[in-house]
Design a protein around this motif. Structure first.
Motif, mmCIF file in Angstrom:
data_model
loop_
_atom_site.group_PDB
_atom_site.id
_atom_site.type_symbol
_atom_site.label_atom_id
_atom_site.label_comp_id
_atom_site.label_asym_id
_atom_site.label_seq_id
_atom_site.Cartn_x
_atom_site.Cartn_y
_atom_site.Cartn_z
ATOM 1 N N UNK A 2 9.406 1.653 1.483
ATOM 2 C CA UNK A 2 8.552 0.903 0.547
ATOM 3 C C UNK A 2 8.943 1.242 -0.891
ATOM 4 N N UNK A 3 9.209 2.537 -1.132
ATOM 5 C CA UNK A 3 9.612 2.943 -2.476
ATOM 6 C C UNK A 3 10.921 2.293 -2.896
ATOM 7 N N UNK A 19 1.497 -0.351 7.476
ATOM 8 C CA UNK A 19 0.350 -0.120 8.360
ATOM 9 C C UNK A 19 0.549 1.236 9.003
ATOM 10 N N UNK A 20 -0.426 2.101 8.872
ATOM 11 C CA UNK A 20 -0.353 3.409 9.518
ATOM 12 C C UNK A 20 -1.747 3.794 9.993
ATOM 13 N N UNK A 50 -0.550 9.172 -1.839
ATOM 14 C CA UNK A 50 0.184 9.736 -2.982
ATOM 15 C C UNK A 50 1.621 9.216 -3.072
ATOM 16 N N UNK A 51 2.123 8.639 -1.999
ATOM 17 C CA UNK A 51 3.540 8.269 -1.956
ATOM 18 C C UNK A 51 3.766 6.765 -1.968
ATOM 19 N N UNK A 56 2.511 -2.179 -3.393
ATOM 20 C CA UNK A 56 2.644 -2.114 -1.927
ATOM 21 C C UNK A 56 1.243 -1.937 -1.341
ATOM 22 N N UNK A 57 0.933 -2.781 -0.351
ATOM 23 C CA UNK A 57 -0.394 -2.683 0.287
ATOM 24 C C UNK A 57 -0.354 -1.650 1.394
ATOM 25 N N UNK A 58 -1.401 -0.830 1.476
ATOM 26 C CA UNK A 58 -1.462 0.159 2.564
ATOM 27 C C UNK A 58 -2.684 -0.147 3.415
ATOM 28 N N UNK A 59 -2.446 -0.379 4.688
ATOM 29 C CA UNK A 59 -3.564 -0.627 5.606
ATOM 30 C C UNK A 59 -3.670 0.535 6.566
#
Ligand SMILES: Cc1cc2nc3c(=O)[nH]c(=O)nc-3n(C[C@H](O)[C@H](O)[C@H](O)COP(=O)(O)OP(=O)(O)OC[C@H]3O[C@@H](n4cnc5c(N)ncnc54)[C@H](O)[C@@H]3O)c2cc1C
Length: 395
Positions: A2-3, A19-20, A50-51, A56-59
């Motif tokens: 993603x980075x 997705x995690x 933090x990363x 970027x979307x985090x689900x």
């Protein structure tokens, strides 16, 4: 990924979603040090948030399955995500339930894994009051992640019990399905000699069938029995159950993946990164890092309709803690076995390949910093992505 990708994919054209199922990220190499009181739980934990770069979307969700023919991901709870490209990086999990008797009444009493934070912490508590006996380190099945970790474990156990003054009361046995300490001849010789020097018994060619909790023995398919007072084990490693539910995996739920392009063998718009794939190299964080460079290039080529030219060579680079403030290091790929020499600078090092030095130990200590600040952030390492022969001795 993603980075790396957020920097080059136009924000108005490409949405990136991770997705995690867990909010916490573990520095898994640190699990090794917890049983010996060198690290504690807090030393190996950071929040994933933090990363994640902006944009970027985090689900946080458990993936139920991927429907690769429909380009859809089904999350538990019913939510559905569509994708144009998918990178699967669901890693491996330990599956103690695969071995009869393993997760039974002695589990976390005198049988422990250190491949989970819970197991490593429980083993720390156990070691605090253990007065000695027979310590058996067993690997249940191949492949398993970080193939040097159980070796490091017995080296550190030797040092720990020496330091607390009970080494003469502890018999350490290393029980492995491999024919020797490691997979390739030169590393097997060097590590085998080190085990012998430290009075650690090696029992090769042992294929674990079951654990007998009453007799306190491990039993192999050919009916050999090995007694233990404390059993430390690397349980069967498998890909996530989501892979099985999606019909994407092999017998152990690893995803068939082209070992050079890192694209799924079955689906053109799916790439596989890290332990989740079946590529024939070590399952290790260093491999994930080197592979990510290739995957990045090839994903961009696929998106732009160009030929995928980047080829992963299977590069793995592992520091091996050997106890008493020393360590070793191996560097290899699909074709080149771990060789002696210097790394990363030819003739200079500072690290000594297949040697046991203090400097190599400092490399391992530094690795945690590199992991949090360089690897996870998708930054470049000042070493070659591919294995180089410069500094290596062929004979
Ligand atoms: C004791 C130990 C020592 C090690 N030492 C070293 C070392 O010295 N050097 C080295 O290079 N490597 C080492 N490793 C190996 C290294 O930690 C792994 O190879 C690396 O973390 C693999 O990265 P990955 O991204 O493939 O998988 P992981 O880091 O395991 O990540 C998988 C992710 O997928 C998520 N996930 C899985 N299934 C689902 C689902 N169904 N839905 C949603 N999310 C899901 C998980 O929550 C997790 O965040 C060690 C490992 C252990 C256990």
């Amino acid at each position: 990924m993603a980075n790396k990708l957020r920097k080059v994919l136009e924000r108005d054209e490409w949405e990136i979603t991770i997705v995690d199922k867990h909010t916490t990220h573990y520095y898994q190499p640190g699990f090794l040090f917890i049983p010996f009181g060198i690290y504690n739980k807090n030393d190996v934990i950071k929040s994933k948030a933090d990363f994640i770069p902006s944009g970027v979307k985090m689900l946080i969700a458990d993936i139920d399955k991927v429907a690769p023919e429909e380009n859809k991901i089904l999350l538990e709870g019913g939510k559905v995500l569509n994708y144009d490209y998918l990178i699967v990086a669901t890693g491996t999990r330990t599956a103690p339930e695969e071995t009869p008797g393993l997760r039974d009444k002695l589990w976390y009493k005198s049988i422990f894994d250190f491949y989970t934070v819970e197991g490593a912490v429980a083993l720390r508590e156990f070691f605090k009051s253990w007065e000695g006996g027979r310590l058996v380190m067993n690997i249940a099945e191949l492949p398993f992640k970080c193939p040097v970790a159980p070796l490091e474990f017995v080296f550190l156990a030797d040092a720990y019990f020496t330091e607390i003054g009970i080494r003469d009361k502890v018999k350490i046995s290393y029980v492995t399905p491999l024919p020797g300490a490691f997979t390739k001849p030169k590393a097997t010789k060097m590590l085998g000699e080190l085990l012998e020097e430290k009075n650690i018994e090696v029992i090769p060619d042992f294929y674990l069938e079951s654990v007998d909790n009453e007799k306190k023995v491990i039993r192999s398919y050919d009916e050999k029995e090995i007694p233990f007072d404390v059993l430390t084990i690397v349980p069967v490693n498998m890909g996530d159950e989501m892979v099985e539910r999606s019909g994407m995996g092999d017998d152990l739920n690893f995803i068939p993946t082209d070992k050079h392009t890192l694209r799924s063998e079955k689906h053109e718009n799916i790439f596989v990164l890290g332990d989740a794939s079946n590529i024939p190299t070590s399952k290790a964080g260093s491999v994930v890092h080197f592979a990510s460079e290739v995957l990045f290039e090839n994903l961009l080529s696929a998106i732009e309709g160009r030929e995928m030219k980047a080829k992963f060579d299977g590069h793995a680079n592992c520091y091996i803690e050997t106890g008493f403030g020393k360590g070793s290091i191996i560097d290899f790929n699909y074709k080149t076995e771990p060789l002696a020499g210097t790394f990363p600078l030819p003739g200079i090092g500072p690290f000594g390949l297949l040697r046991n030095t203090k400097m190599n130990h400092y490399g391992k200590v530094l690795f945690r910093w590199i992991y949090w600040h360089i690897l996870l952030r998708g930054k470049e390492l000042p070493i070659e992505n591919e294995v180089t022969m410069a500094g290596k001795k062929k004979n």
